[in-house]
Scaffold this active site. Structure first.
Site, PDB file in Angstrom:
ATOM      1  N   ARG A 101       1.041  -1.109   0.058  1.00 30.70           N
ATOM      2  CA  ARG A 101       0.123  -0.050  -0.123  1.00 30.70           C
ATOM      3  C   ARG A 101       0.941   1.300  -0.119  1.00 30.70           C
ATOM      4  NH1 ARG A 101      -2.628   2.891   4.754  1.00 30.70           N
ATOM      5  NH2 ARG A 101      -3.718   4.384   3.803  1.00 30.70           N
ATOM      6  N   HIS A 144      -2.517  10.917   0.958  1.00 31.58           N
ATOM      7  CA  HIS A 144      -2.114  10.818   2.430  1.00 31.58           C
ATOM      8  C   HIS A 144      -1.400  12.034   3.017  1.00 31.58           C
ATOM      9  CE1 HIS A 144      -0.726   7.000   5.259  1.00 31.58           C
ATOM     10  NE2 HIS A 144      -0.517   8.449   5.850  1.00 31.58           N
ATOM     11  N   GLU A 189      -7.370   8.359   6.164  1.00 32.88           N
ATOM     12  CA  GLU A 189      -7.716   9.046   7.590  1.00 32.88           C
ATOM     13  C   GLU A 189      -8.032  10.448   7.497  1.00 32.88           C
ATOM     14  OE1 GLU A 189      -4.199   8.281   9.966  1.00 32.88           O
ATOM     15  OE2 GLU A 189      -4.285   6.295  10.073  1.00 32.88           O
ATOM     16  N   ASN A 315      -7.627   1.586   9.890  1.00 35.77           N
ATOM     17  CA  ASN A 315      -6.235   1.693  10.454  1.00 35.77           C
ATOM     18  C   ASN A 315      -6.590   1.732  12.136  1.00 35.77           C
ATOM     19  OD1 ASN A 315      -5.499   2.018   7.970  1.00 35.77           O
ATOM     20  ND2 ASN A 315      -4.736   4.192   8.054  1.00 35.77           N
ATOM     21  N   TYR A 317      -4.810   1.512  16.174  1.00 36.67           N
ATOM     22  CA  TYR A 317      -3.430   1.638  16.754  1.00 36.67           C
ATOM     23  C   TYR A 317      -3.591   1.555  18.355  1.00 36.67           C
ATOM     24  CZ  TYR A 317      -1.001   2.846  12.692  1.00 36.67           C
ATOM     25  OH  TYR A 317      -0.531   2.922  11.331  1.00 36.67           O
ATOM     26  N   GLU A 373      -3.786  -0.568   8.114  1.00 40.81           N
ATOM     27  CA  GLU A 373      -2.550  -0.037   8.771  1.00 40.81           C
ATOM     28  C   GLU A 373      -2.659  -0.704  10.406  1.00 40.81           C
ATOM     29  OE1 GLU A 373      -1.524   4.109   9.293  1.00 40.81           O
ATOM     30  OE2 GLU A 373      -1.783   4.335   7.151  1.00 40.81           O
TER      31      GLU A 373
END
Ligand code: IFM
Length: 467
Positions: A101, A144, A189, A315, A317, A373
């Protein structure tokens, strides 16, 4: 591969490191069609910010503004990937990764008049052609975060016109690159672009007003919605979608006020983006949290924004523990004694599983998901030619177990991308925070494969060898 019987489904306990990456025999990760890859982004790795006609982006401006980025770091050189891309592709291939990606730098491929910059475009053509020759599945993100500075000078994402310029950019890219891209993601995002960029000023362009953030978000989502049919027309064989970062918010106590605070946290982090995309409306609770910040929009916008998606990139985290702020919002209450990463983010794999299963019940039209991600930063050092990133190995294993649990609970998840292929420019934190599965020595540009990447490679090799 000897399956580790201790590779249990409790995603909270670190796994034995004796065979640290072996998923249990019944894990969906063993399915050969579950794509495993790695991700990067243009500004974080490419460098060469002044070469071949690339124009300045908002991140060039922001990172060269004193005090905005730790240690004054900028993306001027980064991982020098613009010049080292061939060796980087070889490295990706040698690790057995099946997907890559990457993102395209808008200011590298289009001039201020909207005309193509051939030299910049050729870079991505060479890169994508090589990836296809090597059999890599390509996921390309159009945006991005590196907005051309000349668009920011005209209001950036606060200006509705930027959404139309984005659709033009998507048109050019999909006409030029069709056939080399397996999946297009319009935006990476949008929460970060809108909230960190326009709401609290931690990211470029550094504005701080929540009313700006909701307006920027609307134009970002509009840009996405305008680009979707363009991508469909120009490159019908590819998948098209968007990538959202999602956050888990948990209540600090069982009180009604704290549970409401956790709900509002997730509205602000998740529903703000997912509701418009999947329900065609902003969540009303968002404007309870931020009264008077409803964005300006035109009739038909929400229909444009909610164009059907082929996939949703997720994504993930960490989680945030919150309590009521005593008014109509929430405040962070960091938990003591929990495992954290170099970013200070809490390691909480169950949050990924719980969010995914929650989305499945909230959104009846939830598209197939790719985890686009997941990963962690650690202060990795090369010792005798090796990087033993033990915490990352355990982190990845536990998050992959959470993905497997979500699949078993009925969520359609088609793949997983490590963030990141290599250490890179971590935005406001510069080069100090290392997210790569490959270490980068920025003084020599030497790449050193970390132990985590070796173990992922070992797993993928064994999976491939299975009949
Ligand atoms: O490095 C970033 C990436 O650009 C977007 N998602 C989160 C990563 C880690 O902060």
């Amino acid at each position: 591969m000897a399956n580790d019987a201790s590779a249990v489904s409790d995603t909270r306990s670190p796994h034995s490191l004796a065979d640290p990456f072996s998923p249990p025999a019944d894990s969906a990760l063993w399915r050969k069609n579950f794509l495993v890859g790695a991700a990067t982004a243009s500004y974080q790795i490419e460098g060469a910010v002044d070469e071949d006609g690339r124009l300045p982006s908002i991140w060039d401006t922001f990172s060269t503004t004193p005090g905005k980025v730790l240690a004054g770091d900028t993306g001027a050189v980064a991982c020098d990937h613009y010049h080292r891309w061939e060796a980087d592709v070889d490295m990706l291939v040698s690790l057995g990764l099946e997907g890559y990606r990457l993102s395209i730098a808008w200011p590298r491929v289009m001039d201020a008049a909207g005309l193509p910059n051939r030299k910049g475009l050729d870079f991505y053509k060479r890169l994508l052609n090589r990836l296809k020759e090597k059999g890599i599945t390509t996921f390309v993100t159009l945006y991005h975060w590196d907005l051309p500075q000349h668009l920011e000078d005209r209001g950036g994402w606060l200006n509705r016109d930027t959404a139309y310029r984005f659709a033009d950019y998507a048109d050019l890219m999909s006409r030029e690159l069709a056939g080399t891209v397996d999946a297009w993601a319009t935006l990476n995002e949008p929460w970060c672009s809108a909230f960190l960029g326009y709401g609290n000023g931690h990211h470029a362009p550094g504005l701080a007003d929540v009313g700006f953030a909701t307006q920027a978000m609307h134009h970002l989502l509009l840009a996405h919605g305008l680009a979707m049919p363009v991508l469909r027309t120009n490159d019908p064989a590819s998948q098209k979608g968007i990538v959202a970062n999602i956050g888990r918010g948990t209540p600090n106590s069982d009180s009604t006020a704290d549970r409401r605070a956790a709900h509002l946290f997730e509205v602000q982090h998740n529903a703000w983006i997912l509701d418009p995309l999947l329900k065609g409306a902003y969540p009303r609770d968002l404007f309870e949290l931020w009264p008077g910040t409803e964005p300006l929009m035109l009739d038909g916008d929400m229909q444009t924004v909610s164009a059907p998606l082929d996939f949703l990139g997720i994504n993930y985290y960490f989680r945030t523990n919150v309590s009521s702020d005593g008014a109509h919002g929430f405040r962070d209450v960091p938990l003591e004694g929990v495992e954290r990463t170099q970013m200070g983010w809490e390691v909480f794999p169950d949050g990924l599983r719980d969010l995914l299963t929650g989305f499945k019940s909230t959104y009846h039209n939830l598209p197939p998901i790719y985890i686009t991600e997941n990963g962690m930063a650690s202060d990795d050092k090369v010792i005798d030619g090796h990087v033993d990133d033990t915490q990352r190995i355990s982190f990845l294993k536990r998050h992959l177990a959470a993905v497997d649990q979500a699949i078993k609970a009925g969520v359609e998840i088609r793949g997983y991308f490590l963030w990141s292929l290599m250490d890179n420019f971590e935005w406001a934190f510069g080069y100090e925070r290392r997210f790569g599965v490959v270490h980068v020595d920025y003084s020599t540009q030497k790449r050193t494969v970390k132990r985590s990447a070796e173990l992922v490679a070992k797993f993928l090799k064994e999976r491939k060898a299975r009949v």
